[in-house]
Design an enzyme around this catalytic site. Structure first.
Site, PDB file in Angstrom:
ATOM      1  N   ASP A 124     -15.804  47.048  91.625  1.00  0.00           N
ATOM      2  CA  ASP A 124     -16.613  46.111  92.417  1.00  0.00           C
ATOM      3  C   ASP A 124     -16.000  44.707  92.426  1.00  0.00           C
ATOM      4  O   ASP A 124     -16.736  43.711  92.496  1.00  0.00           O
ATOM      5  CB  ASP A 124     -18.044  46.029  91.851  1.00  0.00           C
ATOM      6  CG  ASP A 124     -18.855  47.285  92.138  1.00  0.00           C
ATOM      7  OD1 ASP A 124     -18.364  48.172  92.854  1.00  0.00           O
ATOM      8  OD2 ASP A 124     -19.993  47.363  91.636  1.00  0.00           O
ATOM      9  N   HIS A 161     -16.021  49.174  85.106  1.00  0.00           N
ATOM     10  CA  HIS A 161     -16.997  48.261  84.490  1.00  0.00           C
ATOM     11  C   HIS A 161     -18.273  49.014  84.158  1.00  0.00           C
ATOM     12  O   HIS A 161     -18.435  50.175  84.528  1.00  0.00           O
ATOM     13  CB  HIS A 161     -17.253  47.033  85.367  1.00  0.00           C
ATOM     14  CG  HIS A 161     -17.954  47.295  86.662  1.00  0.00           C
ATOM     15  ND1 HIS A 161     -17.387  47.995  87.703  1.00  0.00           N
ATOM     16  CD2 HIS A 161     -19.199  46.954  87.098  1.00  0.00           C
ATOM     17  CE1 HIS A 161     -18.242  48.063  88.716  1.00  0.00           C
ATOM     18  NE2 HIS A 161     -19.358  47.442  88.373  1.00  0.00           N
ATOM     19  N   HIS A 207     -17.413  50.763  96.912  1.00  0.00           N
ATOM     20  CA  HIS A 207     -18.558  50.784  97.831  1.00  0.00           C
ATOM     21  C   HIS A 207     -18.113  50.706  99.289  1.00  0.00           C
ATOM     22  O   HIS A 207     -17.123  50.035  99.610  1.00  0.00           O
ATOM     23  CB  HIS A 207     -19.508  49.602  97.578  1.00  0.00           C
ATOM     24  CG  HIS A 207     -20.257  49.696  96.276  1.00  0.00           C
ATOM     25  ND1 HIS A 207     -21.487  50.309  96.162  1.00  0.00           N
ATOM     26  CD2 HIS A 207     -19.938  49.259  95.044  1.00  0.00           C
ATOM     27  CE1 HIS A 207     -21.901  50.238  94.910  1.00  0.00           C
ATOM     28  NE2 HIS A 207     -20.978  49.598  94.196  1.00  0.00           N
ATOM     29  N   ASP A 224     -24.137  52.482  88.244  1.00  0.00           N
ATOM     30  CA  ASP A 224     -23.621  53.259  89.386  1.00  0.00           C
ATOM     31  C   ASP A 224     -22.124  53.569  89.233  1.00  0.00           C
ATOM     32  O   ASP A 224     -21.524  54.203  90.095  1.00  0.00           O
ATOM     33  CB  ASP A 224     -23.912  52.555  90.724  1.00  0.00           C
ATOM     34  CG  ASP A 224     -23.237  51.210  90.871  1.00  0.00           C
ATOM     35  OD1 ASP A 224     -23.272  50.404  89.917  1.00  0.00           O
ATOM     36  OD2 ASP A 224     -22.662  50.940  91.953  1.00  0.00           O
ATOM     37  N   HIS A 225     -21.533  53.154  88.107  1.00  0.00           N
ATOM     38  CA  HIS A 225     -20.120  53.447  87.841  1.00  0.00           C
ATOM     39  C   HIS A 225     -19.927  54.321  86.602  1.00  0.00           C
ATOM     40  O   HIS A 225     -18.873  54.929  86.439  1.00  0.00           O
ATOM     41  CB  HIS A 225     -19.325  52.135  87.702  1.00  0.00           C
ATOM     42  CG  HIS A 225     -19.350  51.331  88.967  1.00  0.00           C
ATOM     43  ND1 HIS A 225     -18.264  51.182  89.794  1.00  0.00           N
ATOM     44  CD2 HIS A 225     -20.370  50.684  89.584  1.00  0.00           C
ATOM     45  CE1 HIS A 225     -18.603  50.459  90.843  1.00  0.00           C
ATOM     46  NE2 HIS A 225     -19.877  50.143  90.745  1.00  0.00           N
ATOM     47  N   HIS A 232     -21.554  48.937  84.912  1.00  0.00           N
ATOM     48  CA  HIS A 232     -22.771  49.143  85.701  1.00  0.00           C
ATOM     49  C   HIS A 232     -23.105  50.634  85.863  1.00  0.00           C
ATOM     50  O   HIS A 232     -22.210  51.469  85.969  1.00  0.00           O
ATOM     51  CB  HIS A 232     -22.640  48.471  87.072  1.00  0.00           C
ATOM     52  CG  HIS A 232     -22.773  46.970  86.993  1.00  0.00           C
ATOM     53  ND1 HIS A 232     -22.296  46.129  87.968  1.00  0.00           N
ATOM     54  CD2 HIS A 232     -23.324  46.179  86.043  1.00  0.00           C
ATOM     55  CE1 HIS A 232     -22.554  44.867  87.621  1.00  0.00           C
ATOM     56  NE2 HIS A 232     -23.171  44.879  86.458  1.00  0.00           N
ATOM     57  N   HIS A 291     -17.210  39.875  88.433  1.00  0.00           N
ATOM     58  CA  HIS A 291     -18.396  40.700  88.727  1.00  0.00           C
ATOM     59  C   HIS A 291     -19.099  41.023  87.406  1.00  0.00           C
ATOM     60  O   HIS A 291     -20.300  40.827  87.263  1.00  0.00           O
ATOM     61  CB  HIS A 291     -17.956  41.959  89.462  1.00  0.00           C
ATOM     62  CG  HIS A 291     -19.046  42.928  89.783  1.00  0.00           C
ATOM     63  ND1 HIS A 291     -20.040  42.663  90.694  1.00  0.00           N
ATOM     64  CD2 HIS A 291     -19.311  44.176  89.303  1.00  0.00           C
ATOM     65  CE1 HIS A 291     -20.855  43.708  90.765  1.00  0.00           C
ATOM     66  NE2 HIS A 291     -20.446  44.631  89.923  1.00  0.00           N
TER      67      HIS A 291
HETATM   68 FE    FE Z   1     -21.176  49.132  92.032  1.00  0.00          FE
HETATM   69 ZN    ZN Z   2     -20.983  46.763  89.744  1.00  0.00          ZN
END
Ligand code: FE
Ligand code: ZN
Length: 260
Positions: free
Chosen positions: A130, A52, A168, A56-57, A54, A108
């Site tokens: 996530d 996805h 995570h 942090d990905h 985001h 998400h």
């Molecule tokens: Fe994340």
């Molecule tokens: Zn995420």
């Protein structure tokens, strides 16, 4: 096939999938830990899989792509660094000697996908970003509770032996909430003690095992009478709401959002 959880930021794992001298990486939120692992082990990066959009990905996608020439796959409905190959539900192909299947898991984010490797050696492997965490699930940012419940249902239907590679290390805080929901779940208590021990030793609690998650994860157990009753009491659900799977699931997610 070897799976390595590369820690990044405060609690992300960038999953490195090693196949001989080649590797794939899932959700590289930053490039440095991946480049270091590749150099340490003399690996070539062939593939980048994104679940996805985001930061942090995807934060390391461009740098890794430029440094290695690796091909990028990502959800068709999301904004992923280009060039990438868009994928959606039902897409499948062979990568690093394994069959990869795409499962749509909106909730998400609106276009979130998961990658399932049904024929991985020993047991199937799931990269779920996530969506599913050990003992928990992702926050519902862009989708609806109904979508998230349907997404978790499709993951719950995979083989019980599936190794679940979540993005995570949220396990211990998820399990504190799970115990508040199901104080009498003995499998949950045993699992929590095992995870506490792993964290004490500095080890990841992941990959999780899907069969175990079905026993301990309240978000995969939202239809269980004990979970339903606990949620109904906590949220003050009406008799009709208590029989509505989506209403119970939504109230469970809301409870977790406010749980400290
Ligand atoms: Fe994340
Ligand atoms: Zn995420």
């Amino acid at each position: 096939m070897k799976l390595i959880a590369l820690p990044a930021f405060s609690d992300n794992y960038l999953w490195l999938w090693q196949e001989g001298q080649q590797a794939g990486v899932i959700d590289p939120g930053e490039a440095a830990p991946v480049l270091q692992a590749l150099a340490n082990q003399g690996l070539t990066l062939a593939a980048i899989l994104v679940t996805h959009h985001h930061a942090d990905h995807i934060g390391g996608v461009r740098e890794l792509q430029q440094a290695t020439g690796a091909q990028v796959w990502g959800p068709a409905l999301e904004d992923i660094p280009s060039p990438f190959t868009p994928v959606m539900q039902g897409d499948n192909w062979n990568l690093l000697g394994q069959r990869v299947e795409v499962i749509d898991v909106p909730g998400h984010t609106a276009g979130h996908v998961a990658y399932f490797l049904p024929n991985a050696p020993t047991s199937p492997v799931l990269f779920c970003g996530d969506t599913l965490f050990s003992g928990g699930c992702g926050r519902i940012f862009e989708g609806t509770p109904a979508q998230m419940l349907a997404s978790l249902d499709s993951l719950a239907a995979l083989p019980a032996t599936t190794k679940v590679c979540c993005a995570h290390e949220y396990t211990l805080s998820n399990l504190r909430f799970a115990v508040a929901v199901e104080p009498r779940n003995t499998a949950l208590q045993t699992y929590m003690a095992e995870c506490q021990q792993l964290r004490k030793e500095g080890m990841p609690t992941l990959p999780a095992q899907l069969g175990k998650e079905l026993q301990i994860n309240p978000f995969l157990r939202a239809r269980h009478p004990d979970v339903r009753l606990a949620v109904a009491q906590h949220a003050g659900l009406s008799a009709t709401e208590q029989t509505d799977d989506v209403a119970v699931f939504a109230a469970l997610r809301e409870w977790k959002n406010n749980f400290r």
